[in-house]
Structures are given as C-alpha cells and as structure tokens.
Design a protein around this motif. Sequence first.
Motif, PDB file in Angstrom:
ATOM      1  N   UNK A 258       3.901  -1.176   1.874  1.00 18.80           N
ATOM      2  CA  UNK A 258       4.061  -2.597   1.571  1.00 18.80           C
ATOM      3  C   UNK A 258       3.184  -3.404   2.509  1.00 18.80           C
ATOM      4  N   UNK A 259       2.620  -4.493   2.000  1.00 15.96           N
ATOM      5  CA  UNK A 259       1.952  -5.442   2.879  1.00 15.96           C
ATOM      6  C   UNK A 259       2.248  -6.858   2.398  1.00 15.96           C
ATOM      7  N   UNK A 260       2.355  -7.762   3.339  1.00 14.76           N
ATOM      8  CA  UNK A 260       2.685  -9.155   3.052  1.00 14.76           C
ATOM      9  C   UNK A 260       1.684 -10.040   3.779  1.00 14.76           C
ATOM     10  N   UNK A 261       1.198 -11.076   3.098  1.00 14.80           N
ATOM     11  CA  UNK A 261       0.205 -11.969   3.689  1.00 14.80           C
ATOM     12  C   UNK A 261       0.568 -13.410   3.385  1.00 14.80           C
ATOM     13  N   UNK A 262       0.341 -14.289   4.362  1.00 15.82           N
ATOM     14  CA  UNK A 262       0.570 -15.719   4.226  1.00 15.82           C
ATOM     15  C   UNK A 262      -0.753 -16.453   4.493  1.00 15.82           C
ATOM     16  N   UNK A 263      -1.200 -17.240   3.526  1.00 15.42           N
ATOM     17  CA  UNK A 263      -2.404 -18.062   3.674  1.00 15.42           C
ATOM     18  C   UNK A 263      -3.640 -17.229   4.009  1.00 15.42           C
ATOM     19  N   UNK A 264      -3.662 -15.989   3.591  1.00 17.07           N
ATOM     20  CA  UNK A 264      -4.803 -15.107   3.841  1.00 17.07           C
ATOM     21  C   UNK A 264      -5.112 -14.952   5.323  1.00 17.07           C
ATOM     22  N   UNK A 265      -4.148 -15.308   6.210  1.00 20.15           N
ATOM     23  CA  UNK A 265      -4.374 -15.256   7.658  1.00 20.15           C
ATOM     24  C   UNK A 265      -3.367 -14.371   8.368  1.00 20.15           C
ATOM     25  N   UNK A 266      -2.113 -14.509   8.003  1.00 19.06           N
ATOM     26  CA  UNK A 266      -1.021 -13.852   8.727  1.00 19.06           C
ATOM     27  C   UNK A 266      -0.509 -12.701   7.869  1.00 19.06           C
ATOM     28  N   UNK A 267      -0.687 -11.485   8.369  1.00 19.74           N
ATOM     29  CA  UNK A 267      -0.444 -10.308   7.519  1.00 19.74           C
ATOM     30  C   UNK A 267       0.331  -9.243   8.285  1.00 19.74           C
ATOM     31  N   UNK A 268       1.216  -8.549   7.599  1.00 18.32           N
ATOM     32  CA  UNK A 268       1.918  -7.400   8.149  1.00 18.32           C
ATOM     33  C   UNK A 268       1.879  -6.269   7.122  1.00 18.32           C
ATOM     34  N   UNK A 269       1.594  -5.038   7.594  1.00 17.38           N
ATOM     35  CA  UNK A 269       1.539  -3.847   6.746  1.00 17.38           C
ATOM     36  C   UNK A 269       2.576  -2.840   7.224  1.00 17.38           C
ATOM     37  N   UNK A 270       3.118  -2.058   6.293  1.00 17.61           N
ATOM     38  CA  UNK A 270       4.104  -1.031   6.638  1.00 17.61           C
ATOM     39  C   UNK A 270       3.889   0.172   5.731  1.00 17.61           C
ATOM     40  N   UNK A 271       4.071   1.391   6.291  1.00 18.62           N
ATOM     41  CA  UNK A 271       3.984   2.616   5.490  1.00 18.62           C
ATOM     42  C   UNK A 271       4.951   3.639   6.062  1.00 18.62           C
ATOM     43  N   UNK A 272       5.563   4.436   5.165  1.00 15.76           N
ATOM     44  CA  UNK A 272       6.435   5.535   5.594  1.00 15.76           C
ATOM     45  C   UNK A 272       6.375   6.641   4.554  1.00 15.76           C
ATOM     46  N   UNK A 273       6.351   7.893   5.023  1.00 18.66           N
ATOM     47  CA  UNK A 273       6.349   9.053   4.136  1.00 18.66           C
ATOM     48  C   UNK A 273       7.757   9.622   4.008  1.00 18.66           C
TER      49      UNK A 273
END
Length: 319
Positions: A258-273
């Motif tokens: 999953x990844x979430x972005x606000x205003x194309x500036x503030x972003x967080x990514x997450x991954x799990x197997x």
Amino acid sequence: MYLMIALVVPFSLHAMDQPKFQDRMEFDASGGRVIVRSALWPDSKQSMVGIEQRLQVNADGNLRYEFEEQDERTKAYHRAYCAASGLYPFVDGEVIFTPEAAGWHCSKDQLHGTGAPLPAEPSSGAILADRVERGSFGNELVVRTSALDDLRGGVIHVEQRLERVGTANYRYRYEDQSEGTRKYHWAYCEALGMEPDQEGETTFEGASSAWVCGQTTGEKALDAVIATAPSGSVPSGTNFAAHGHVKFRSSQAGAARAFMVVDNRCRVDWVRNFGSAFSDQRFMGVACLAHDSRFLATRLDACVPRVCGYDTGTIAVRP
C-alpha cells in the motif's frame, strides 16, 4: 534510556508571527552551496536583532545547520537563545531544515518522550528536527524528532530512527526504534484497536513522519482490496496528520502493498509478505504541511497478489 532531543521553532508553524528571512547563495571552499539566511530574531530586551545562519545545501534540497560553521555573533545569539530556556545549543552533530524552515536547536539530557516545552508550542504532526547518526553497521540513520498527539489532547515530542533510502526517502523499522518510540507506536495503534506493524516495511518521503498499524487474521477469503484515502479540511500554515485505511483479502500467499500520498509531496509506503492466504487491514498516517488556501489531492493505492484497488480524496486547506 536517556537520549538527546533537539528542539526547534520552525517559522512555518507560526504563520501569523513568523519572522521574514532573506537568503543569499555562497559557495564553500569545496564548491558546495551555502545559503546565508538573514532574519530578525527577538533578544532579551524585547527588541529585534539581525542574525545570519550559514546553512549547507544537501543533495535532497534540505538545509544543514552546524554550530561550528557559524560566525561568533551567531554562536553568541544561539547560546543566549537556549540559555533563556535553561538549555544549550545542539552542537554534537547536524541539524536538518526543510527549505522553508529555520530556527534554533537547543538540547539537554532527558528521558525520551517527556515532552520538554518549546518556546512556542507546535501543532501535532510538525517535524521539529533531524540529526544524523551512524548505526551499528556503519549505515547512516536520520533521527527525526516530531511533535505528535499524545492521545490525551496534548503534544509530545517523539523520535524516529530512520534509514535514508536514496536522496529523499526514509525507511522505518519497528525493531530500530528506542523503547520510548515503541511505547508511543503501541499507544497510537491501540487507540485504533490495532497493533504496530512489526514485520512489514514502511517507507515515506521527505519531511514527514508516519505510523502504520495493523490487524491480521489467517482466514481465507475471496481476493479483494478496499481502500479509503484521506479527506477533510485543515487550516492553512499548519502541519497536519492525514489518515487513510485499507482492507485486504487474499486467497493465496504473497505480498500485500500500500502507498498513500497527499498533494504529491507527502507519501508513505508499506509492504509485507504473507506465507499463506490472509485477511488484513492497515491504518496509515503521514504528516504534511498546508502552505496556503487550496485543495490537496490525496490517493491510497493497495494490492494483494491477484487484485489491486485505490481510492482518492480531497483535503481542503482553509484560509
């Protein structure tokens, strides 16, 4: 455990009262760019005094303040500024500013997370300071101090130990954090009825902080992704925390992302197997700065092995 906490008053947090600063470009002996930032700062006589700060320009565009690189007048002001709060200039390392911020970093030994007072209280989600350390394997770690919601209506200062990824991204691992930071992560997630994500990998971009919480079961289900992007409204000239939520269902083993972005500036990514079929949900938060009155587009994308989904939203920045 005792830690050194660096404190800063960034201009961007006080849109009504912030001093105006002027920048000029110089170059050091090695050809590196240096911003000489001039501003009027309050002195002990309730008047204003002009002070210059010499800030090195990093590869990612952020600005680096080092006490020993300043002239004697600036050092004297820094000492007096900190002494007024019973503190000392932060001199043992580097302090990183975003390009639109400036301030003075003071420090003292104290228990992590006690919330030492700032000269002016920042809003929750504000990035106060970065300093650079070396990890046990010689890798570079950024220790980021943020002002965060203490879950009781106040603000607490929390450090995150982050591995730099490339020039402007940062990776958060639960096992790298101090005991105080882990306790905050648990309290943050428990308030949502979840637990900290301890096995996945969280990456976010630029001058942000982020937390990921989860709730996993082993039940098998049809493949599905349901995402909810951040929406709402915030006042201009403030830092704010944007929150999103995603639910996964997968009939086979594999990676959830999953990844979430606000205003194309503030972003967080997450991954799990996952080693088998799974049902999972994640609550994602990222800090961002609302510069001026406008609409900020948001988006949350997520995937399991056989299907992806996304949602978009809007955050209105009020005047």
